[in-house]
Motif scaffolding. Structure first.
Motif, PDB file in Angstrom:
ATOM      1  N   GLU B  24     -30.215  14.225  17.855  1.00  0.00           N
ATOM      2  CA  GLU B  24     -30.139  14.397  16.413  1.00  0.00           C
ATOM      3  C   GLU B  24     -28.766  14.109  15.864  1.00  0.00           C
ATOM      4  O   GLU B  24     -28.628  13.616  14.757  1.00  0.00           O
ATOM      5  N   LEU B  27     -28.601  10.664  15.291  1.00  0.00           N
ATOM      6  CA  LEU B  27     -29.297  10.338  14.054  1.00  0.00           C
ATOM      7  C   LEU B  27     -28.437  10.681  12.848  1.00  0.00           C
ATOM      8  O   LEU B  27     -28.372   9.931  11.883  1.00  0.00           O
ATOM      9  N   TRP B  28     -27.761  11.832  12.918  1.00  0.00           N
ATOM     10  CA  TRP B  28     -26.891  12.209  11.804  1.00  0.00           C
ATOM     11  C   TRP B  28     -25.814  11.171  11.595  1.00  0.00           C
ATOM     12  O   TRP B  28     -25.501  10.798  10.478  1.00  0.00           O
ATOM     13  N   LEU B  30     -25.979   8.135  12.253  1.00  0.00           N
ATOM     14  CA  LEU B  30     -26.601   6.968  11.629  1.00  0.00           C
ATOM     15  C   LEU B  30     -27.007   7.248  10.188  1.00  0.00           C
ATOM     16  O   LEU B  30     -26.997   6.361   9.344  1.00  0.00           O
ATOM     17  N   ALA B  31     -27.376   8.507   9.947  1.00  0.00           N
ATOM     18  CA  ALA B  31     -27.897   8.855   8.623  1.00  0.00           C
ATOM     19  C   ALA B  31     -26.867   8.607   7.532  1.00  0.00           C
ATOM     20  O   ALA B  31     -27.206   8.405   6.386  1.00  0.00           O
ATOM     21  N   SER B  33     -25.426   6.230   6.649  1.00  0.00           N
ATOM     22  CA  SER B  33     -25.255   4.788   6.531  1.00  0.00           C
ATOM     23  C   SER B  33     -24.984   4.344   5.106  1.00  0.00           C
ATOM     24  O   SER B  33     -24.654   3.201   4.872  1.00  0.00           O
ATOM     25  N   LEU B  34     -25.123   5.273   4.150  1.00  0.00           N
ATOM     26  CA  LEU B  34     -24.969   4.876   2.751  1.00  0.00           C
ATOM     27  C   LEU B  34     -23.656   4.152   2.474  1.00  0.00           C
ATOM     28  O   LEU B  34     -23.668   3.122   1.794  1.00  0.00           O
TER      29      LEU B  34
END
Lengths: 260, 260, 331
Positions: B24, B27-28, B30-31, B33-34
């Motif tokens: 996770e 994933l964070w 990657l999250a 990415s904005l």
């Protein structure tokens, strides 16, 4: 079919009744949607300073994209996100067992069981922005049916993305974070695909098909030549849906062989 | 000494906890990415339009935005709300340490667990975009880290203050959601403050938002630090601290009268 | 045979990590796993209408076996057949014929009255609304819960919630009921109501019931026959009474004393469970009972004397812990 409608209406009525227990949410979701739209449009306008515009996209045309983005976010919060978080909860608390014991297709069950009205303000505002921009662009009403088809395909793609993600919760349990990855990537759909450099365009067309979600329907609506893109979108939608289903099967197999 | 021992135990346990969820954390990482999405759009815009930053400067700006965001992520409102709803706060109140240290421990340990992913993503960035390579001076690095620390503390305290609403409503995170929208658009994540219209920028500089991202980022890119860059966030920090303490006391009174 | 387990096995692979910082880092680099044999070679069969108790300590493999029988877990080896289906295929007919109630998991919608959840069940199981209404009335009367149907579930007590869970689980008239700790954490009254309900329901509808419970009272009140698992393997399948009697080879002798006795006076009278100034408790082998009683009466200042079998709970607890019983029963 009648059985399906009966199931869906029961599901949604129950969800609605449960959500209405928390009525303050309505105030927050409306404020949220309004503030988000105002600030989002401000951020969009920043690109249109000093006579700059995206390749082939005026501010008004970009508004259509933004309106679609807002509408789709709303639909996600009405249907996709609540069900996704419920899948996570099912896995976490072990109540997925109950779902699997129901004589209903499990994917249908977990992706329609919940309904949250709190995305409705986003949908309303998004549709408003699209309507406003369409008027300013003098859109030919003859383009509307094709645009609706494109938007429907976009929704299928969007659903498939969310659902494939929900399936991963069976491996990762705390998948809330993965939703943030997807949300982050989908944010690219705020701008027309032409706003991005070539590498980005490839990524957002073929890897995470964000380009199809908002830019293609907007192109179809404003009458830009998008027939071939629409044809590709059909293929992408079918493929995405098929993959989401295969993915769910795969993750269920892993659930049923690993859980205790 | 006992403080250090306690702190070490906290950090070790929370570090282990974070590592259990390392997929996770990936994933964070990657999250967030904005900033990279905004980066693409702004690099392309700067290629063709007249903006205060050159394409490569936009590239560096958003990379550092990504880093500062990694360093200053806060989620305490979610955790606190969850703990209240699940009744996990009560046992913590019985421990002879303020419950906030559990959250602080989690946040600090998570930073350490996240670091490897961040390094990989930064390396990846420079591989794809070698023109953006730059080496900040020592003073710039220290200034950025110090301002990031201030930003992190400010964000944590602000969010913890919002979290106190959980004593009264089950939807504390919705209130925080409104704040999050302001943060998203006004902190410099979607566009640097340098491209804001003059008048808007002047107003925004009195809010806490730019000090959470834009100011620490610019410090690393060599912009001079003014007294205001410390005083305004400092003042907000004070306000948030007082509000949090008051709300904590009132909230606890209410919590215990409700039968915890 | 409505439920058949034939050589069921289940092996899980789980992560293996020691506590502490160094172990955490090591675990990060290389995950070690080990195989856990949750269920090994379990075979038994239930006849239609039977109520069978499923016993075993925590981790003995009861829940995993139940999940294999309901199709939630795929057996690593062996075969299960329930109402003529292979559970793991999860066919509609199969799912409509069974139900699983888990005392530690809830499926009613938290924020709504149970009635709303029942309506969802009706749609999902394709039941007629009038039939459902009738059944809800019937079942909730049996469970004495008619006045709680309109209260949001989150405002109910644990016992009330469990009763409504039972109603929900039985709306589609399943033929086989798998009940996993249905009385977990409930007070004595609620336990008794649910116990009586299960008995009446079985009697009226002829449903087959496989029941696990930590409360021996549930088992003794409801089942004639028990299946006992120990460390994943089946160690006993037969009647509850013969399990107890065959295992219990001792008797407890309780003696009221006129005057206190010395420890030395008790030599050769069996194991001493309790030694007080006015009371003695001795455990005596069944075969040696006659001569020992004679000795006691002769040597001790006895006011009163009773001979009993040890309590069922203690016996069963001992069997579950040691897994010893099959030898005695098979012999």
């Amino acid at each position: 079919m009648r059985d399906l409608l009966r199931i869906l209406s029961r599901f949604w009525r129950a969800s609605l009744a449960a959500e209405l227990e928390y009525r303050v949410n309505f105030v927050f979701s409306t404020l949220n949607a309004a503030l988000g739209l105002v600030l989002g449009l401000f951020a969009l306008s920043l690109f249109f300073q000093n006579g700059h515009a995206f390749d082939g996209w005026s501010f008004d045309a970009s508004l259509v994209v933004y309106g679609l983005f807002t509408t789709f976010s709303g639909i996600s919060s009405v249907l996709f996100v609540p069900n996704l978080s419920r899948v996570v909860e099912h896995v976490d608390k072990g109540t997925m067992d109950f779902v699997l014991l129901k004589p209903v297709d499990s994917q249908l069950f977990v992706s329609t069981r919940n309904f949250s009205p709190w995305g409705l303000p986003d949908i309303a505002l998004g549709l408003g922005v699209i309507g406003y921009a369409a008027r300013r662009l003098d859109v030919d009403p003859g383009h509307v049916p094709a645009a609706l088809l494109a938007a429907l395909l976009s929704l299928i793609i969007l659903y498939s993305l969310w659902f494939a993600l929900a399936s991963t919760s069976i491996w990762f349990v705390k998948v809330y974070n993965a939703t943030e990855v997807l949300r982050g990537l989908l944010d690219a759909g705020r701008l027309p695909i032409a706003a991005y450099p070539a590498g980005y365009r490839v990524f957002f067309t073929y890897v995470v098909p964000v380009a199809f979600l908002t830019s293609v329907p907007a192109d179809v609506l404003r009458g830009a030549d998008a027939t071939s893109w629409l044809a590709i979108e059909v293929v992408v939608a079918v493929l995405a849906f098929g993959l989401s289903r295969a993915f769910w099967r795969l993750s269920l197999r892993s659930y049923t062989s690993a859980s205790s | 000494m006992t403080f250090l021992r306690r702190a070490r135990a906290f950090l070790e346990v929370y570090y282990a906890y974070m590592l259990v969820y390392r997929s996770e954390l990936l994933l964070w990482a990657l999250a967030m990415s904005l900033p990279f999405i905004s980066m693409g759009a702004w690099i392309k815009a700067a290629d063709t339009g007249a903006f205060p930053l050159a394409p490569v400067e936009f590239g560096r700006y958003f990379l550092v935005v990504y880093l500062v965001r990694q360093l200053t992520v806060v989620w305490v409102v979610w955790e606190f709300e969850y703990d209240i709803v699940q009744g996990r706060l009560s046992p913590r109140l019985l421990q002879p340490a303020d419950p906030v240290w559990h959250y602080v421990g989690g946040h600090v340990a998570e930073r350490a667990a996240r670091l490897p992913f961040t390094v990989v993503i930064v390396a990846f960035f420079f591989m794809l975009y070698p023109e953006a390579w730059f080496v900040p001076s020592w003073t710039e690095t220290v200034a950025c880290l110090a301002l990031s620390l201030l930003a992190w503390v400010l964000r944590f305290v602000l969010q913890y203050a919002f979290a106190m609403a959980a004593f009264w409503t089950e939807k504390a995170s919705s209130i925080e959601g409104l704040w999050q929208i302001g943060f998203l658009f006004l902190s410099g994540v979607v566009a640097p403050l340098a491209v804001f219209p003059e008048a808007v920028r002047e107003v925004v500089l009195y809010t806490p938002f730019p000090y959470l991202i834009d100011v620490p980022v610019r410090a690393l890119l060599g912009a001079p630090i003014t007294l205001r860059d410390v005083l305004i966030p400092g003042a907000w920090l004070l306000v948030a601290l007082v509000a949090q303490r008051l709300a904590w006391r009132a909230g606890l009174a209410r919590y215990s009268s409700m039968g915890a | 045979m409505i439920v058949e387990a034939d050589g069921l096995c289940k092996t899980f692979r789980v992560a293996d990590k020691a506590p502490g910082f160094a172990a955490t880092v090591r675990h990060l680099v290389r995950r070690r796993t080990k195989d856990v044999h949750a269920v090994r070679d379990v075979s038994f069969a239930l006849e239609a209408g039977e109520v069978v108790g499923f016993l075993g300590e925590n981790g003995a493999g009861k829940t995993t076996t139940l999940k294999m029988l309901t199709g939630l877990v795929k057996p690593s080896a062996g075969r299960a057949t329930v109402v003529g289906h292979t559970p793991f295929a999860r066919r509609r007919d199969f799912l409509s014929a069974i139900t699983l109630v888990m005392g530690n998991k809830q499926q009613l919608v938290w924020d709504l009255p149970a009635g709303d959840s029942f309506r969802i069940h009706a749609a999902v199981y394709r039941l007629d609304d009038r039939d459902v209404q009738r059944r809800v009335t019937e079942l909730s009367e049996m469970l004495d819960i008619t006045d709680k149907l309109t209260t949001p579930v989150r405002k109910l007590s644990l016992g009330e919630r469990m009763k409504l869970e039972l109603v929900a689980s039985l709306l589609h008239q399943p033929k086989v009921l798998f009940l996993d700790e249905p009385t977990l954490g409930l007070d004595v009254n609620a336990q008794q109501t649910i116990r009586a309900f299960i008995r009446d329901y079985n009697a009226q509808h002829g449903a087959t019931v496989l029941l696990t419970s930590h409360y021996m009272a549930d088992i003794t009140a409801l089942t004639e026959r028990v299946v006992v698992l120990h460390q994943g393997g089946l160690v006993y399948d037969g009647s509850l009474s013969s399990l107890v009697s065959s295992f219990v080879t001792t008797r407890q002798v309780v003696i009221k004393l006129r005057t206190p006795v010395d420890g030395a006076d008790l030599a050769g009278l069996g194991a001493v469970d309790f030694h007080g100034p006015a009371e003695l408790k001795l455990r005596v082998e069944r075969d040696a009972l006659q001569p020992t009683l004679a000795q006691i009466l002769e040597r001790l200042p006895v006011v009163d004397l009773t001979v009993t079998a040890p309590p069922v709970e203690d016996t069963i607890g001992h069997i579950l812990k040691t897994g010893q019983s099959s030898k005695r029963v098979d012999a």
